[in-house]
Design an enzyme around this catalytic site. Structure first.
Site, mmCIF file in Angstrom:
data_model
loop_
_atom_site.group_PDB
_atom_site.id
_atom_site.type_symbol
_atom_site.label_atom_id
_atom_site.label_comp_id
_atom_site.label_asym_id
_atom_site.label_seq_id
_atom_site.Cartn_x
_atom_site.Cartn_y
_atom_site.Cartn_z
ATOM 1 N N PHE A 43 -79.364 -1.620 -2.496
ATOM 2 C CA PHE A 43 -80.607 -2.276 -2.919
ATOM 3 C C PHE A 43 -80.347 -3.544 -3.714
ATOM 4 O O PHE A 43 -81.140 -4.478 -3.709
ATOM 5 C CB PHE A 43 -81.430 -1.305 -3.777
ATOM 6 C CG PHE A 43 -80.731 -0.878 -5.034
ATOM 7 C CD1 PHE A 43 -80.800 -1.649 -6.178
ATOM 8 C CD2 PHE A 43 -79.982 0.287 -5.070
ATOM 9 C CE1 PHE A 43 -80.137 -1.261 -7.339
ATOM 10 C CE2 PHE A 43 -79.334 0.681 -6.219
ATOM 11 C CZ PHE A 43 -79.402 -0.093 -7.363
ATOM 12 N N LYS A 103 -83.840 -3.758 -12.559
ATOM 13 C CA LYS A 103 -83.376 -3.504 -11.192
ATOM 14 C C LYS A 103 -83.692 -4.722 -10.341
ATOM 15 O O LYS A 103 -84.854 -5.009 -10.047
ATOM 16 C CB LYS A 103 -84.066 -2.257 -10.635
ATOM 17 C CG LYS A 103 -83.567 -1.816 -9.265
ATOM 18 C CD LYS A 103 -84.249 -0.503 -8.877
ATOM 19 C CE LYS A 103 -83.744 0.035 -7.550
ATOM 20 N NZ LYS A 103 -84.398 1.330 -7.208
ATOM 21 N N ASP A 116 -85.691 10.989 -1.322
ATOM 22 C CA ASP A 116 -84.310 10.677 -1.689
ATOM 23 C C ASP A 116 -83.942 11.346 -3.019
ATOM 24 O O ASP A 116 -83.333 10.727 -3.896
ATOM 25 C CB ASP A 116 -84.099 9.166 -1.773
ATOM 26 C CG ASP A 116 -82.629 8.774 -1.635
ATOM 27 O OD1 ASP A 116 -81.837 9.591 -1.106
ATOM 28 O OD2 ASP A 116 -82.272 7.650 -2.032
#
Length: 505
Positions: A236, A253, A350
């Site tokens: 990612f 992030k 996930d």
């Protein structure tokens, strides 16, 4: 929208086309006073519409209202107000014939309009914020040659004290300062979020609780995305530790925008996570999309992931059974909340130990909702298979059919990792002198009659703790059953774990 026509309408959509937003708002407020059905709902809708009117009054002088990206939502608002007026007028009708025609659809349409109005209540304060920010930037650029850096900082404080009430998250105060541009830095227009992109991100009223950070704030919080602050990475992108100007630690992030899956995962997190209010779900504080960036800002979890604890023998030795059981129960509680959230079921897709984060007191929180999907309860959907091999349920991998019991399977694997102290592929079995690697859940089934073979030697369970461990192994084996219909629901898992009392905390 085809169902809006029908019976006894006082005016048609076409007849209302010439009425502007302020006129429609007045008509809605007046009509709501005399409704005969759905009275409470109609009057609530009228109050919200009046709030829209107050916001529009404040925005009349805004230069940003002349931009195409802002005019488009305005035109859509007027259409929504027309539908709202016609619907409220239909609630004034009391004839039996009219009731037969509308039935339960009227209440459903009222809810649809309320959702649309709520979206605009969230959007327009942000329009005002962006316009104020741009005005401030123009003033700063004009006076830069005579204005000292200290004076510029004072202007920032004055501006953001006015905007703070609009954009403050309930339990978080963030100084929304935008640093003065220096020669060679990014262009002024890049200091604020593009309104078209903002409207797309919070479409349907989602993302309303988020703070919106400029890229300069992200750089300031992370020391220019320094490698010293890098705490994680993957397909990612990267995760950095940061600190806001008020001293709050955050996790930043930053998505790799060239990644095929990155933009979609970013959008999913924006839409799903802010609406998930549970002590075992990670808190998404805000985002940044300036200049094409895709950045999410989370609460910082100092003890990192459950995977980092399990894979580190020194740390794992300190993780006694009472704390492991607390973590297990926390993850189960968070998943049960997701699966029973509102009138929809959120499937994470996930769940794995690296997506379970731990705060300073080792309280567990589920993170990374980039692959999450929403389903009606007790239904399945056929989707592209995504997730992590070994944690993903074999039936989901084989067929692409997803339901909440896929998360149940993944939870069972995580539960086995916590009990065994082994990561998914850590197990090694020797058969006839040949090395063979097994998934942890397959290894557990082989030794289900010898529970002690599955338990982490560092666990050092004593007395009734040994019985608790055995009960948790049974739960894990139920969750990882190869047939999805034989797996328990997460609410049932929570109930089973609730009967195992935590002793020693």
């Amino acid at each position: 929208m085809a169902l809006w026509g029908g019976v006894g309408q006082v005016a048609s959509i076409a007849q209302l086309a010439g009425v502007d937003a302020f006129g429609l708002i007045s008509m809605i407020v007046e009509a709501a006073r005399t409704v005969k059905r759905n009275r409470e709902t109609c009057q609530l809708l009228a109050r919200r519409v009046r709030m829209i009117g107050d916001l529009l009054q404040q925005l009349q002088s805004s230069q940003l209202m002349q931009h195409m990206a802002t005019r488009n939502p305005m035109e859509q608002l007027e259409e929504t107000l027309r539908h709202a007026y016609i619907l409220i007028m239909s609630c004034r009708e009391s004839s039996y014939l009219h009731s037969c025609f509308t039935g339960g659809k009227q209440a459903e349409r009222l809810r649809e309009v309320q959702n649309e109005i709520t979206f605009y209540l969230q959007l327009f304060p942000l329009v005002s914020f962006v316009d104020n920010t741009r005005t401030l930037e123009r003033l700063m650029n004009r006076d830069r040659t005579t204005c000292s850096e200290a004076t510029a900082g004072g202007l920032h404080e004055a501006h953001h004290s006015e905007c703070d009430d609009r954009l403050r998250k309930k339990d978080l105060e963030v100084t929304k300062s935008i640093h003065a541009q220096k020669p060679g830095e990014e262009q002024t227009e890049g200091q604020v979020m593009d309104m078209g992109e903002l409207a797309n991100l919070i479409g349907g009223g989602k993302g309303a609780q988020l703070l919106y950070f400029s890229f300069s704030q992200i750089l300031a919080a992370t020391d220019n995305l320094s490698e010293r602050n890098l705490v994680g990475n993957g397909g990612f992108g990267y995760v950095y530790k940061g600190k806001l100007s008020n001293g709050l630690d955050i996790a930043v992030k930053r998505y790799n925008t060239s990644s095929f899956q990155g933009p979609e995962e970013f959008r999913t997190e924006i839409e799903a996570t802010p609406n998930l209010l549970h002590k075992n779900i990670i808190s998404l504080l805000g985002c940044c999309t300036q200049g094409g960036e895709k950045i999410l800002v989370y609460e910082y979890m100092p003890n990192k992931s459950l995977a980092s604890i399990i894979s580190d023998e020194t740390k794992r030795e300190l993780l006694k059974w009472c704390k492991r059981l607390q973590i297990i129960k926390a993850v189960a509680s968070g998943l049960a909340y997701l699966h029973g959230h509102s009138h929809m079921c959120i499937v994470h897709r996930d769940i794995k130990s690296s997506n379970i984060l731990l705060d300073h007191e080792m309280n567990a929180k589920i993170s990374d909702f980039g692959l999450a999907i929403m389903l009606a309860p007790n239904t399945t959907a056929e989707v592209t298979v995504l997730g992590t091999y070994g944690y993903a349920a074999p039936d989901y991998v084989a067929t692409g059919k997803i339901s909440e019991n896929a998360d149940v399977y993944s939870f069972g694997v995580v539960l086995l990792e916590v009990i065994s102290g082994k990561m998914l592929f850590y197990t090694k079995v020797y058969d006839d002198s040949l090395y063979r690697g097994l998934l942890l859940q397959d290894y557990a089934r082989m030794y289900r009659e010898k529970a002690q073979e599955l338990v982490d030697p560092l666990l050092d369970a004593k007395g009734n703790e040994k019985a608790q461990v055995v009960e948790c192994i049974k739960v894990a084996l139920l969750c990882t059953h190869c047939l999805p219909e034989h797996r328990p629901a997460m609410s049932e898992v929570v109930a089973m774990l609730h009967g195992i009392q935590i002793i020693g905390l």
